[in-house]
Each structure stands twice: as structure tokens, then as C-alpha cells.
Enzyme design. Structure first.
Site, PDB file in Angstrom:
ATOM      1  N   HIS A   1      31.431  33.888  35.959  1.00 52.40           N
ATOM      2  CA  HIS A   1      32.706  34.006  35.247  1.00 52.40           C
ATOM      3  C   HIS A   1      33.167  32.702  34.609  1.00 52.40           C
ATOM      4  CE1 HIS A   1      33.781  38.013  36.961  1.00 52.40           C
ATOM      5  NE2 HIS A   1      33.052  37.587  37.967  1.00 52.40           N
TER       6      HIS A   1
ATOM      7  N   LYS B   1      48.878  33.375  31.215  1.00 48.27           N
ATOM      8  CA  LYS B   1      47.575  33.179  31.874  1.00 48.27           C
ATOM      9  C   LYS B   1      47.706  31.923  32.739  1.00 48.27           C
ATOM     10  CE  LYS B   1      45.877  33.128  27.730  1.00 48.27           C
ATOM     11  NZ  LYS B   1      44.573  33.693  27.355  1.00 48.27           N
ATOM     12  N   ARG B   2      46.714  31.654  33.571  1.00 43.23           N
ATOM     13  CA  ARG B   2      46.770  30.437  34.377  1.00 43.23           C
ATOM     14  C   ARG B   2      46.860  29.230  33.456  1.00 43.23           C
ATOM     15  NH1 ARG B   2      45.754  30.585  40.098  1.00 43.23           N
ATOM     16  NH2 ARG B   2      45.869  28.334  39.877  1.00 43.23           N
TER      17      ARG B   2
ATOM     18  N   LYS C   1      42.714  26.392  28.076  1.00 39.08           N
ATOM     19  CA  LYS C   1      43.434  27.562  27.536  1.00 39.08           C
ATOM     20  C   LYS C   1      44.464  27.109  26.492  1.00 39.08           C
ATOM     21  CE  LYS C   1      42.731  30.126  31.861  1.00 39.08           C
ATOM     22  NZ  LYS C   1      42.132  31.426  31.478  1.00 39.08           N
TER      23      LYS C   1
ATOM     24  N   THR D   1      40.800  38.651  29.731  1.00 39.27           N
ATOM     25  CA  THR D   1      41.075  40.090  29.860  1.00 39.27           C
ATOM     26  C   THR D   1      42.509  40.386  29.421  1.00 39.27           C
ATOM     27  OG1 THR D   1      41.449  39.585  32.197  1.00 39.27           O
ATOM     28  CG2 THR D   1      39.388  40.697  31.638  1.00 39.27           C
TER      29      THR D   1
ATOM     30  N   LYS E   1      44.406  43.519  27.150  1.00 37.56           N
ATOM     31  CA  LYS E   1      45.621  44.243  27.538  1.00 37.56           C
ATOM     32  C   LYS E   1      46.661  44.195  26.415  1.00 37.56           C
ATOM     33  CE  LYS E   1      44.514  42.864  32.249  1.00 37.56           C
ATOM     34  NZ  LYS E   1      44.635  41.756  33.256  1.00 37.56           N
TER      35      LYS E   1
HETATM   36  C1  26W Z   1      36.023  27.735  43.500  1.00 38.45           C
HETATM   37  C2  26W Z   1      37.299  27.793  42.730  1.00 38.45           C
HETATM   38  C3  26W Z   1      37.229  28.849  41.673  1.00 38.45           C
HETATM   39  C4  26W Z   1      37.964  30.030  41.835  1.00 38.45           C
HETATM   40  C5  26W Z   1      37.911  31.008  40.832  1.00 38.45           C
HETATM   41  C6  26W Z   1      36.438  28.663  40.569  1.00 38.45           C
HETATM   42  C7  26W Z   1      36.374  29.658  39.562  1.00 38.45           C
HETATM   43  C8  26W Z   1      37.114  30.787  39.730  1.00 38.45           C
HETATM   44  C9  26W Z   1      37.050  31.894  38.706  1.00 38.45           C
HETATM   45  C10 26W Z   1      35.667  32.108  38.235  1.00 38.45           C
HETATM   46  C11 26W Z   1      37.903  31.593  37.570  1.00 38.45           C
HETATM   47  C12 26W Z   1      38.204  32.824  36.760  1.00 38.45           C
HETATM   48  O1  26W Z   1      39.076  33.570  37.089  1.00 38.45           O
HETATM   49  N1  26W Z   1      37.454  32.981  35.665  1.00 38.45           N
HETATM   50  C13 26W Z   1      37.881  33.961  34.694  1.00 38.45           C
HETATM   51  O2  26W Z   1      37.204  35.190  34.960  1.00 38.45           O
HETATM   52  C14 26W Z   1      37.651  36.218  34.069  1.00 38.45           C
HETATM   53  C15 26W Z   1      36.987  37.526  34.497  1.00 38.45           C
HETATM   54  O3  26W Z   1      35.658  37.526  34.149  1.00 38.45           O
HETATM   55  C16 26W Z   1      37.361  35.861  32.619  1.00 38.45           C
HETATM   56  O4  26W Z   1      37.879  36.869  31.777  1.00 38.45           O
HETATM   57  C17 26W Z   1      37.964  34.517  32.262  1.00 38.45           C
HETATM   58  O5  26W Z   1      37.567  34.127  30.959  1.00 38.45           O
HETATM   59  C18 26W Z   1      37.532  33.468  33.280  1.00 38.45           C
HETATM   60  O6  26W Z   1      38.200  32.222  33.052  1.00 38.45           O
END
Ligand code: 26W
Length: 812
Positions: A368, A549-550, A555, A657, A661
Site C-alpha cells: 500500500h 485525509k491523514r 498529500k 480511496t 468516494k
Molecule cells: C508501520 C506504520 C504504517 C502503518 C500504515 C505504515 C504504512 C501504513 C499504511 C500502508 C499507510 C496507508 O494507509 N496507505 C494507504 O493505503 C490506501 C489503501 O490502499 C491507499 O489508497 C493510499 O494511497 C495509501 O497511502
């Protein structure tokens, strides 16, 4: 429902047919109010009514749940297991009611007691067991798997505290613990019988060639199940969340008697912390021992449960891949490979290579993110301390992987620089690896795993993300959903490509008016909530421009707020010009340790303070930032938006995503060619999308140019004026140097190319204003966006996972 009732009979009936009459529903709800909640209607509080309602709706969820579970056993169907450290579920009452066809009867019966459903439902806490995109995707996918009749389990952690609550003090983000379990959770079925010991630490002993692991401490994982009903109520799957339980028999008496009291009570302490809280980082992995322990706790309990269920109906473990598909949601559960191999070898005497093959055929890995800081790399020392047996297995896999690369000068290693790369491990132990948008998957193959891709051609596939149209259209935007059903009939909810039938109505003035009315209704619903909840009054007649979004530099909320300042300055220079009134809406949390993100939040709030109180401009420009953005706020905000900001630096947003929406709810997108924006633009038509900015390739070239930020700034008087205003303390009169660090970054590094994309972004925003000044044109474009968003249903994504990765048939 007498126990003797055979759930199979249920299969024939559709949700609609089995929907109770108002009388039946009222009687069932009053029964729960009396016997489950223990209150009379006269005494009942909103909380009591919600509990009674939830238990009533839950009853209707149990039947499809039982029948799905029974059918899967009886027909020995292959099951999918979705392992994720995050499930950003939000509220469940209305969603489950809609999928069971109960919303209307529920609203009607409540009204008979003088209660509005919205006020009752508003009390339900969000299950905020996730950070952002990855966690919400998992929740959408669970609902779609149930709707598609795909036998599946979601496995996650039952955090006592989900993602922190956000509030602002003097514009700064303050975090407070989230407490969703403070009150009863009616959707929770405790399953004490489904409990597994999970070991941590300790030593390895060699026993005639076999490696025996004796963990230093063990913690019990105890299951809590939530039914996930599919749309139409024909099928329901299980979300199983593990809670860490200190259990007596895990108390280490020997260590205690040996006087090692700390070790003796270690399991207690560990148990209390393992499912205590969700790590709030969504891009930096932080290398914390507790995080690794949480990941292993989730994975080991889940894999043990999966093998127990398999062996209850089968005895040949080598046939596991025919009946089990495990999907790893990013690398967070990537220890699943070594854990499955360990259990097959150490507890079921399967030889190592066969165990590796079996595990690889069972596992799939979804990536992701490409952000280097988000790719998990655990130190060998920590892995040896917490998971010595798994490290041993990873070392063997590393040796095998090097051998596979033959004479390659510097082979890719699973272990390098004293770190275990969880991405490389996940890739090596999976039969399929996927990215989450076409552009992202391309970059995953070219940039992240080029060698793996060479060695395993065809292992990488793309499955572009999707969102569930039940929550994100039918639930969140009832007036638009009703308009669509009135126009093309029902059924689009589970066959979203049918929205295409709306295309001709873009040319229909009556339909455009009706669409305009539903958008205004959504705006009133949002502004009503904003006024009630946050005391913020917004003009209804304005372009609602949202970025939610975060908070992260890639971003580029910074680009958005810098443009907002430029726009404010322009209005002040020429207040009589025919400006389109605009409301800039921001929403989103920053990871508590991410200082630059928190500084950007403060800048947005500081700018809001000045702009919103500027008598010359406040009728033309507002900036609002409601705190604590999450699923429930998104459900109110997204339908109210006209413009969706998807402005990340190209190549850095894996998919997005939120972008889907917004477009599904008739907002137009201003965005870069990044993530799924590329595919959204292809589907809705380039003429219905406001594109700007450098492409992924151009980003690479521009970053290679020394002084690119200074050059871009020297080429933009507009942007220089903005930075000047910030530097002069216009937005921080009490602290002129508050943004020095941010300004310095803009002039001297600007890795995210905010300066380089500013002028083109400004150009695109100009086109937005021109277009919005022509409501007919705007509405036509908005309707075409909705009509062409069918592809972005999570049902389509799940259908692709079922055929391309999991090899599972629908049971419906
Ligand atoms: C280890 C800490 C950590 C926690 C969560 C690292 C990375 C993440 C996630 C991968 C971050 C995340 O939410 N990525 C998002 O995933 C979405 C679903 O596929 C995508 O639509 C977003 O572009 C992506 O930033």
C-alpha cells in the site's frame, strides 16, 4: 428463533422478503428494550434505545451468518482470511440495517416513539481501529466479500483504544485517548472457546536436528466476533478480533519459584499491553518492540485458528492451498509466512521445503505504499529477542533466496544491514503480490521489487482499490441514492456499473435540477451538523472545496493552504471582482510524532483565524477545519462537497480511496496524475477532471535539478507574496518565527515539489472557478462523474482478488 430452526431454509428468502413488518420490528425492539437493556420506553435514554435497536437488528444478522457458516462447512468451501492490523469500521447500526433491508422500518418505528434515527445513531462510537486508507479499505473489502458471497474471515486486533481523538488548542493538534469500549458494543460476540496461547522470546534448543522453541512468556489470544452482513442479507462473514488475556496457566510459576518475579509476571504486563492501543503512525514504522509483538500476536493467533478450522475437516496439510487463502494487508502481518512454516514443520512434521511451498501457495501480499520510511525493517537483534525461531526460518529463506539469484553480483537479501526486510520476506513467501492502482503497481514492479519481479514474472498483479457504495453512497447520501433509484431503478447498490445508465440524464435539465437539490440537501445536512457540533456557521451558497485525509507532506495540504492565502490576497487586492464564494474544508489527523505535519495543521488553523475574521473577504472565502476527522464525519462531509482535492506529489499516493468516494457523490476532482486519480480521470473523461502538475517521471527529473525550489519560487510572484506574508507573521502575530522551518524547507529543499506545482495548481483552480460559475456545465460534469464511477466499487476489486489471487467462487 427456536434452536431447531434450520438456517438452510433461510437461503431462499431475500432480505426484502424477510424484512419484518413495522409491528414485528416494534415488538422485537420493545422486547430488547425490556429484557436486554432493562428499561421501559418511558425511562429509556437515547443510549438505551440504540442498544435495543442494535440488538434487534443484530438478531436479523445472525440468521444469514449461521447459514453462511453452515454452508461453508457443509460444502467444504475454500475460505479467504484477510489479516490486517487495522479495520477502520466506523459505526455499524445503520450499515447493517441497510444491508438487511431494515433501515426504512427502523426509521418508521422509531418515529412512532418520537425519536429520529439520526439522533439515536449519532451516539454510536466509531470503531476507529485504523489510521486511514489501509484500515478503511479493509473494512470496505469485508463488506464487499460478504455482499459477493465470498466465504471469508477478517482477522484483526481488538484495540481497547482506537485511533486517538483530535482536538485543537490554539490551532495545535492535541491527542486524547479514544475509548470506544467505554460503553457496551452490541456488535461484539465474545468467543472464549476460540483462544490460543502466543509465545514470545525465550530460547531455541536443538533436539536431534529439530529446533525446539521454548518461549519465555505466553499470552492468551481470545476471540471477539462481529458479523459482517452483505448487501441483501444473503450472506454474512465474520470479523474476528483478538484480545490479549493474561491467563493463570500462563503465569510462569517456575520463574516465580526461581525468584525471577519480573519474568513471572511478564505475561501479565505483556498481555495488558498487546491489544491496548493502535499505533497512530501511518507512514513511519518506528521499530518498536511492542508493535512487532502486536503484529505477531495477531498473526500467530489467526494462523493457529485457521489451521484448527482446516484440520477439523481435513487431515492432509499439503492440500491447505485448495481450501485456504490468506491475504496480508501490507507487511504488518508478514510474519505469517515464517509462522505458518514454523507450525507446519515444528508441530506437524512437514519438511521445510514443502512447508515453504505450501505457505507460499496460501499467502498473498498487498503493498500500500512506496514511502521508504513506511517499509518495515525489523532489527535482527529485536527479531532474535522476540521471535528467535522465526528469525532462524527467515535466515534459511534468505539463504534459499540468494541461491535463487545465482551469480548475481549483489543479490537482494531478506536480511541486510542487520535488518529483516518485511517487504522482501512477504514477496518471497507469497504466490501473488499486488499494488493498489495501475500506476502504483507499475512502480512496485519497477522501483520496489525489480529483482523479485525478474525472478518471479507474473507474481505481481494490479488490483485497483475500490469503495463500498453501500456506506459511501446509499448510507451517506440518501437523497442522491433515492434520486438514482428513482431514475434507473434499484439494484445499482450491488452492481455499480449500472450507474452508467445515468449518463443520458446529464443532458436532462430536470434531472440536473434534482441533482442540484440533492447536493444542497447534503450541504444542509453537513452544515447543520457542523453548526450543532462545532458552532461553525457556513454559507450554503458557496463552492465546498474539501481536502480530508491523514496529514502528510506528500498529500500536500501545504500546497492547498498556500493557494488559499494567495486567493485571499487576490480578493483583498480586488474585492469587487466576480469571485466565486468558496469554503475551504480541511480534515485529518497527523501522527503524534510527525512535527512538520502538525505545523501544517497549525498553519491551516492560523490562516483560518485571519481569513474567517476578515470583514472584507469572509463573505467570499472561509477556511474550516473540524477536528477529529474520521469515518462518521466523512459520511456527512463527502456528500456535501463540490470539489475533491487529490493533489499529492505524483508517484507518492499509492491509490487514494477518498478520491473515489467524492467522485461517486458528484464532486469534481482537482488532482495530479497520481495513484487512482489516473484511472478515475480515464473513466470519468479528461474533460470532467481538473488536472495539474508534474507527472511521476517529471517529478524524478525535477528533483534531480539543483535549486528547483528556488527557481520555482523566483518564477512565481504569487507564491513569493504568500511566503512573505507568512514570514511577516500575518498568520502568527504572536510568534513571527513559527513557520521559519517550513519556509526554509520551501526555499531550499521542497522534496514534495509544492513550489514547482504551485502555478499549475493555481491555473487549474482558476478553471474550477470559471466552471463553477456555469452551474449547468458543472452539474453535467458532476453527473457524468457519478455515472462513470461504477468501476471503483470494492465489489469489483474483490471479484478480481477472488479470480486472480484467491481462486475462490462465490457461494451465491
Ligand atoms: C508501520 C506504520 C504504517 C502503518 C500504515 C505504515 C504504512 C501504513 C499504511 C500502508 C499507510 C496507508 O494507509 N496507505 C494507504 O493505503 C490506501 C489503501 O490502499 C491507499 O489508497 C493510499 O494511497 C495509501 O497511502
Amino acid at each position: 428463533m427456536s434452536q431447531s430452526f434450520d438456517a438452510r431454509q433461510l437461503r431462499e428468502t431475500t432480505a426484502a422478503e424477510s424484512a419484518p413488518t413495522p409491528a414485528q420490528f416494534r415488538q422485537a425492539m420493545l422486547r430488547h428494550l425490556q429484557y436486554t437493556v432493562g428499561k421501559s420506553p418511558q425511562q429509556a435514554s437515547l443510549f438505551d434505545w440504540r442498544m435495543a435497536l442494535s440488538h434487534t437488528v443484530r438478531d436479523y444478522a445472525v440468521d444469514p451468518w449461521f447459514s453462511a457458516t453452515r454452508r461453508t462447512w457443509d460444502e467444504d468451501r475454500k475460505r479467504v482470511y484477510y489479516l490486517s492490523m487495522e479495520f477502520l469500521i466506523g459505526r455499524l447500526l445503520e450499515d447493517q440495517a441497510i444491508n438487511l433491508g431494515l433501515r426504512d422500518v427502523m426509521v418508521q418505528v422509531l418515529a412512532e416513539f418520537g425519536l429520529s434515527f439520526d439522533e439515536v445513531a449519532e451516539g454510536e462510537p466509531d470503531a476507529a481501529l485504523g489510521n486511514g486508507g489501509l484500515g478503511r479499505l479493509a473494512a470496505c473489502y469485508l463488506e464487499s466479500m460478504a455482499t459477493m458471497g465470498c466465504p471469508a474471515y477478517g482477522y484483526g486486533l481488538r484495540y481497547e483504544h482506537g485511533l486517538f481523538r483530535q482536538h485543537f488548542e490554539n490551532g495545535r493538534q492535541i491527542e486524547t485517548p479514544e475509548n470506544w469500549l467505554a460503553t457496551d458494543n452490541p456488535w461484539d460476540f465474545t468467543r472464549p472457546e476460540a483462544a490460543y496461547p502466543v509465545g514470545f522470546g525465550g530460547e531455541l534448543h536443538d533436539h536431534d536436528g529439530a529446533s525446539i522453541w521454548s518461549p519465555r512468556s505466553k499470552v492468551l489470544a481470545s476471540a471477539h466476533d462481529t458479523p459482517v452482513v452483505g448487501y441483501g442479507g444473503q450472506w454474512a462473514n465474520t470479523l474476528r478480533l483478538w484480545a490479549a488475556m493474561p491467563s493463570a496457566d500462563l503465569f510462569n510459576l517456575d520463574r516465580f519459584n526461581a525468584g525471577d518475579f519480573a519474568a513471572a509476571s511478564e505475561p501479565e504486563a505483556l498481555a495488558r499491553s498487546l491489544s491496548r492501543v493502535l499505533y497512530p503512525n501511518d507512514t513511519t514504522e518506528g521499530g518498536k518492540e511492542l508493535r512487532l509483538s502486536q503484529e505477531y500476536f495477531l498473526t500467530s493467533a489467526s494462523v493457529q485458528d485457521i489451521l484448527r478450522r482446516y484440520l477439523a475437516a481435513h487431515d492432509d496439510l499439503l492440500k491447505l492451498p485448495e481450501f485456504v487463502a490468506i491475504q496480508m494487508n501490507d507487511t504488518h502481518p508478514a510474519i505469517a509466512g515464517p509462522e505458518l512454516i514454523r507450525l507446519l514443520v515444528d508441530e506437524h512434521a512437514v519438511d521445510f521445503d514443502t512447508a515453504v511451498e505450501t505457505a507460499t501457495s496460501v499467502l498473498g501480499y498487498t503493498n500500500h505504499t512506496l514511502l521508504p520510511e513506511a517499509l518495515e525493517r525489523w532489527s535482527v537483534g529485536l527479531m532474535r529477542k522476540v521471535l528467535p525461531r522465526h528469525l532462524q526460518i527467515i535466515e534459511t529463506l534468505d539463504t534459499q533466496f540468494i541461491a535463487l539469484q545465482g551469480q548475481a553480483p549483489n543479490p537482494v537479501r531478506l536480511i541486510s544491514n542487520d535488518q529483516v526486510s518485511m517487504g522482501d520476506l512477504a514477496f518471497t513467501t507469497s504466490h501473488k503480490v499486488n499494488g493498489v492502482s495501475a500506476l502504483h503497481t507499475e512502480l512496485v514492479s519497477q522501483e520496489l521489487f525489480p529483482v523479485h519481479n525478474e525472478l518471479h514474472p507474473g507474481r505481481i498483479v494490479n488490483i485497483t482499490n475500490g469503495v463500498t457504495p453501500r456506506r459511501w453512497l446509499k448510507l451517506a447520501n440518501p437523497s442522491l441514492a433515492a434520486l438514482i433509484t428513482d431514475t434507473i431503478g434499484a439494484g445499482w447498490e450491488s452492481d455499480l456499473e449500472r450507474l452508467r445508465e445515468l449518463e443520458p440524464y446529464a443532458e436532462d435539465p430536470a434531472f440536473r435540477d434534482a441533482f442540484g437539490r440533492s447536493k444542497r440537501q447534503a450541504k444542509e445536512h453537513f452544515t447543520g451538523w457542523l453548526a450543532a457540533e462545532h458552532g461553525i456557521e457556513l454559507p450554503a451558497e458557496a463552492l465546498y472545496d474539501a481536502q480530508v485525509k491523514r496529514l502528510h507532506e506528500y498529500k500536500r495540504q501545504l500546497l492547498n493552504i498556500l493557494w488559499t492565502i494567495a486567493h485571499w490576497q487576490r480578493i483583498k487586492r480586488d474585492p469587487q471582482a466576480n469571485w466565486v464564494p468558496r469554503v475551504k474544508i480541511f480534515g485529518g489527523k497527523a501522527a503524534p510524532s510527525y512535527h512538520m505535519a502538525k505545523l501544517i495543521i497549525q498553519l491551516i488553523n492560523d490562516v483560518a483565524e485571519v481569513v474567517n475574521n476578515d470583514p472584507e473577504t469572509r463573505h467570499l472565502l472561509r477556511v474550516v477545519y473540524p477536528p477529529n476527522y474520521g469515518v462518521s464525519m466523512a459520511e456527512k462531509l463527502i456528500p456535501a462537497a463540490d470539489l475533491s482535492e487529490q493533489i499529492s506529489t505524483a508517484g507518492m499516493e499509492a491509490s487514494g480511496t477518498g478520491n473515489m468516494k467524492f467522485a461517486l457523490n458528484g464532486a469534481l476532482t482537482i488532482g495530479t496524475l497520481d495513484g487512482a486519480n489516473v484511472e478515475i480521470r480515464e473513466h470519468v473523461g479528461a474533460e470532467n477532471f481538473f488536472l495539474f502538475g508534474l507527472t511521476t517521471e517529471q517529478v524524478g527529473e525535477r528533483r534531480a535539478q539543483q535549486g528547483h525550489s528556488r527557481a520555482a519560487l523566483e518564477a512565481s510572484q504569487t507564491l513569493r507574496d504568500v511566503l512573505q506574508a507568512i514570514a511577516e507573521g500575518t498568520f502568527s502575530p504572536e510568534d513571527h518565527h513559527r513557520y521559519d522551518g517550513l519556509l526554509e524547507t520551501m526555499w531550499n529543499s521542497d522534496w514534495f515539489l509544492v513550489a514547482s506545482d504551485f502555478e499549475d495548481y493555481d491555473r487549474a483552480q482558476g478553471e474550477v472557478a470559471d466552471c463553477y460559475s456555469d452551474p449547468e456545465k458543472w452539474q453535467r460534469m458532476a453527473i457524468l462523474n457519478i455515472a462513470r464511477m461504477g468501476y471503483f466499487s470494492s465489489d469489483r476489486s474483490i471479484r478480481e482478488y477472488m479470480s486472480q489471487i484467491w481462486d475462490v467462487e462465490s457461494a451465491l
